[in-house]
Design an enzyme around this catalytic site. Structure first.
Site, short mmCIF file in Angstrom:
data_model
loop_
_atom_site.label_atom_id
_atom_site.label_comp_id
_atom_site.label_asym_id
_atom_site.label_seq_id
_atom_site.Cartn_x
_atom_site.Cartn_y
_atom_site.Cartn_z
CG HIS A 230 30.69 42.27 40.64
ND1 HIS A 230 29.62 43.00 40.20
CD2 HIS A 230 30.21 41.34 41.49
CE1 HIS A 230 28.52 42.53 40.79
NE2 HIS A 230 28.85 41.52 41.57
CG ASP B 5 31.21 34.19 45.05
OD1 ASP B 5 30.41 33.84 45.93
OD2 ASP B 5 30.87 34.56 43.91
N1 CMC Z 1 40.19 36.66 36.25
C1 CMC Z 1 40.92 37.18 35.25
N2 CMC Z 1 40.53 38.21 34.48
C2 CMC Z 1 39.34 38.74 34.74
C3 CMC Z 1 38.51 38.25 35.75
C4 CMC Z 1 38.98 37.18 36.52
N3 CMC Z 1 38.23 36.66 37.51
N4 CMC Z 1 37.39 38.98 35.79
C5 CMC Z 1 37.50 39.88 34.82
N5 CMC Z 1 38.67 39.74 34.17
C6 CMC Z 1 39.16 40.55 33.06
C7 CMC Z 1 38.79 39.86 31.77
O1 CMC Z 1 39.85 39.09 31.30
C8 CMC Z 1 38.47 41.00 30.85
O2 CMC Z 1 39.64 41.45 30.26
P1 CMC Z 1 39.80 41.58 28.68
O3 CMC Z 1 38.71 42.53 28.26
O4 CMC Z 1 41.17 42.09 28.52
O5 CMC Z 1 39.55 40.20 28.15
C9 CMC Z 1 37.99 42.11 31.76
O6 CMC Z 1 38.49 41.82 33.06
C10 CMC Z 1 36.49 42.24 31.81
O7 CMC Z 1 35.96 40.97 32.16
P2 CMC Z 1 34.57 40.41 31.67
O8 CMC Z 1 34.52 38.96 31.97
O9 CMC Z 1 34.31 40.85 30.27
O10 CMC Z 1 33.59 41.21 32.60
P3 CMC Z 1 32.15 40.75 32.94
O11 CMC Z 1 31.47 41.93 33.46
O12 CMC Z 1 31.49 40.06 31.83
O13 CMC Z 1 32.44 39.64 34.03
C11 CMC Z 1 32.52 38.22 35.81
C12 CMC Z 1 32.15 39.62 35.33
C13 CMC Z 1 32.07 38.07 37.26
C14 CMC Z 1 31.78 37.18 34.96
C15 CMC Z 1 34.05 38.02 35.68
O14 CMC Z 1 34.73 38.98 36.44
C16 CMC Z 1 34.50 36.61 36.09
O15 CMC Z 1 34.44 35.68 35.27
N6 CMC Z 1 34.94 36.42 37.38
C17 CMC Z 1 35.29 35.10 37.88
C18 CMC Z 1 34.06 34.38 38.41
C19 CMC Z 1 33.56 35.00 39.69
O16 CMC Z 1 34.30 35.24 40.63
N7 CMC Z 1 32.23 35.20 39.75
C20 CMC Z 1 31.55 35.75 40.94
C21 CMC Z 1 30.97 37.08 40.65
S1 CMC Z 1 30.48 38.02 42.09
C22 CMC Z 1 29.36 37.11 43.02
C23 CMC Z 1 28.30 36.41 42.26
O17 CMC Z 1 27.68 36.92 41.37
O18 CMC Z 1 28.07 35.27 42.62
#
Ligand code: CMC
Length: 380
Positions: A260, A316
């Site tokens: 998140h 989710d």
């Molecule tokens: N699986 C694997 N690694 C992850 C995940 C994941 N779901 N989420 C974060 N990470 C890791 C990512 O690899 C990164 O590591 P590194 O810097 O070493 O590459 C680190 O954590 C930071 O991740 P980020 O994507 O840069 O963080 P963000 O704030 O941009 O992303 C997010 C937030 C929700 C887009 C991401 O966690 C993600 O893609 N999650 C999967 C999709 C998901 O479940 N979305 C629902 C979000 S909550 C409810 C909603 O909004 O609907």
């Protein structure tokens, strides 16, 4: 001059709001001063009233609010017809986005952004979107729609228009909890999209359509469908570990339902949905989805700890198994999220229209400069 760039608007405050507070370090989610854990005691309608009016309703206020909503459940026949004419294999989020946009054409005053008109449209959408989603599931599976019932709640009408059967009290209660938990979440991507759209003083339907369009993405509301598609593909608890390892080994591999932008700890909504999923698993005897989810969290915790990271389940993650155990197909999960989030989007639109400022950020230009125009026939 060195320009500061906030990619993804990470950490940027775009305005003030009185609706929702999130403490991502502590894992706190508060609607209008109330902790989300407390609000799961309430019905969805009470929580919508809270989000829109700032206070929980008295019994009389709630009855009046319910009566207004009940007048609005019906959707225009032409919109049902439109959904029927879409290809039945079209993704439900495409169909929902189209149907909500089409509702504007049947509204006598779709464009007025005075607060009374915005409130009128918001109440109509609150009532109609659950019926649209229930009806959509029927028409795309070739079943005739059923008319919504004025005596049922929002959750009840969603279940009734989807299944055509009198919803049980237990299923209505679970839906109410899911709707409350998904109702509002601050300046998330879809709410920001809705507010930015409204900030041009365009209409509510356009702003909500933009919200739905943004919610659809797999990094946002689309993740709940992604979680269930992954669980279906994995098939058993034994296969979970391999799936997670293979996904993480891919470039930018993401396990849906984890991580998140704001929460650095487990999403408080995941604790509540985990309890609901556990109870449904015990009652239904269909424990597989819940058990696979627990195993997925175990493997993610271990793998993320190796990288010195905590990437925890979000809203989710367990909602996927909850919806599965209620009998909904995976591609309907994100539309259900939209059913709930209408209330949060609308609460924000009330704030936006009441004190509007055009949302118009900038980009730092890094392209070429100083080129000279050459007529087309002289270009090599
Ligand atoms: N699986 C694997 N690694 C992850 C995940 C994941 N779901 N989420 C974060 N990470 C890791 C990512 O690899 C990164 O590591 P590194 O810097 O070493 O590459 C680190 O954590 C930071 O991740 P980020 O994507 O840069 O963080 P963000 O704030 O941009 O992303 C997010 C937030 C929700 C887009 C991401 O966690 C993600 O893609 N999650 C999967 C999709 C998901 O479940 N979305 C629902 C979000 S909550 C409810 C909603 O909004 O609907």
């Amino acid at each position: 001059m060195e320009e500061t760039i906030y990619r993804g608007l990470d950490g940027v405050n775009v305005d003030t709001s009185e609706i929702c507070f999130i403490d991502g370090e502590k894992g706190e989610l508060i609607y209008r001063g109330y902790d989300i854990g407390e609000l799961t005691e309430a019905t969805y309608e009470e929580v919508v009233y809270l989000l829109w009016e700032g206070e929980l309703p008295t019994r009389a206020q709630l009855d009046a609010f319910r009566a207004t909503i009940a007048e609005d459940f019906a959707i225009p026949d032409a919109v049902v017809d439109l959904m029927r004419r879409l290809p039945h294999d079209a993704a439900p989020m495409h169909a929902l986005r189209t149907a909500v946009s089409a509702l504007a054409a049947f509204d006598p005053d779709p464009d007025g952004v005075g607060l009374e008109n915005v409130r009128r449209i918001g109440t109509a959408l609150l009532a109609q979107v659950p019926v649209l989603v229930g009806t959509l599931q029927r028409v795309r599976t070739g079943v005739d729609p059923v008319a919504p019932r004025a005596d049922l709640s929002i959750a009840g009408n969603f279940l009734y228009t989807l299944t055509g059967e009198e919803p049980t009290e237990a299923a209505t209660r679970v839906m109410d909890t899911a709707l409350v938990l998904h109702a509002e979440h601050g300046s998330n991507a879809s709410t920001f999209a809705a507010r930015s759209t409204a900030s041009t003083l365009t209409d509510v339907y356009s702003a909500i359509t933009a919200g739905i369009a943004s919610l659809k993405g797999p990094l946002h509301g689309g993740a709940n469908t992604g979680v269930m598609k992954a669980l279906e593909q994995i098939g058993s608890v034994e296969n979970v570990e391999n799936y997670v390892l293979e996904t993480l080994a891919k470039p930018n591999g993401r396990v849906m339902g984890f991580g998140h932008r704001v929460y650095k700890v487990r999403d408080p909504r995941a604790f509540i949905l985990e309890r609901v999923a556990k109870q449904l698993a015990e009652e239904s005897g269909e424990a597989k989805w819940f058990e696979m989810s627990l195993e997925m969290e175990r493997v993610m915790d271990r793998e993320m700890a190796k990288k010195g990271r905590e990437v925890k389940p979000n809203v989710d993650f367990f909602s996927a198994s909850v919806y599965r155990m209620l009998g909904f197909p995976a591609d309907m999960y994100t539309p259900i999220f939209a059913v709930a989030r209408i209330s949060g989007w609308m609460a924000h639109l009330f704030e936006q229209y009441a004190d509007n400022r055009l949302v118009r950020p900038r980009m730092v230009y890094e392209g070429p400069r100083g080129k000279t125009f050459t007529p087309i026939d002289e270009r090599g």
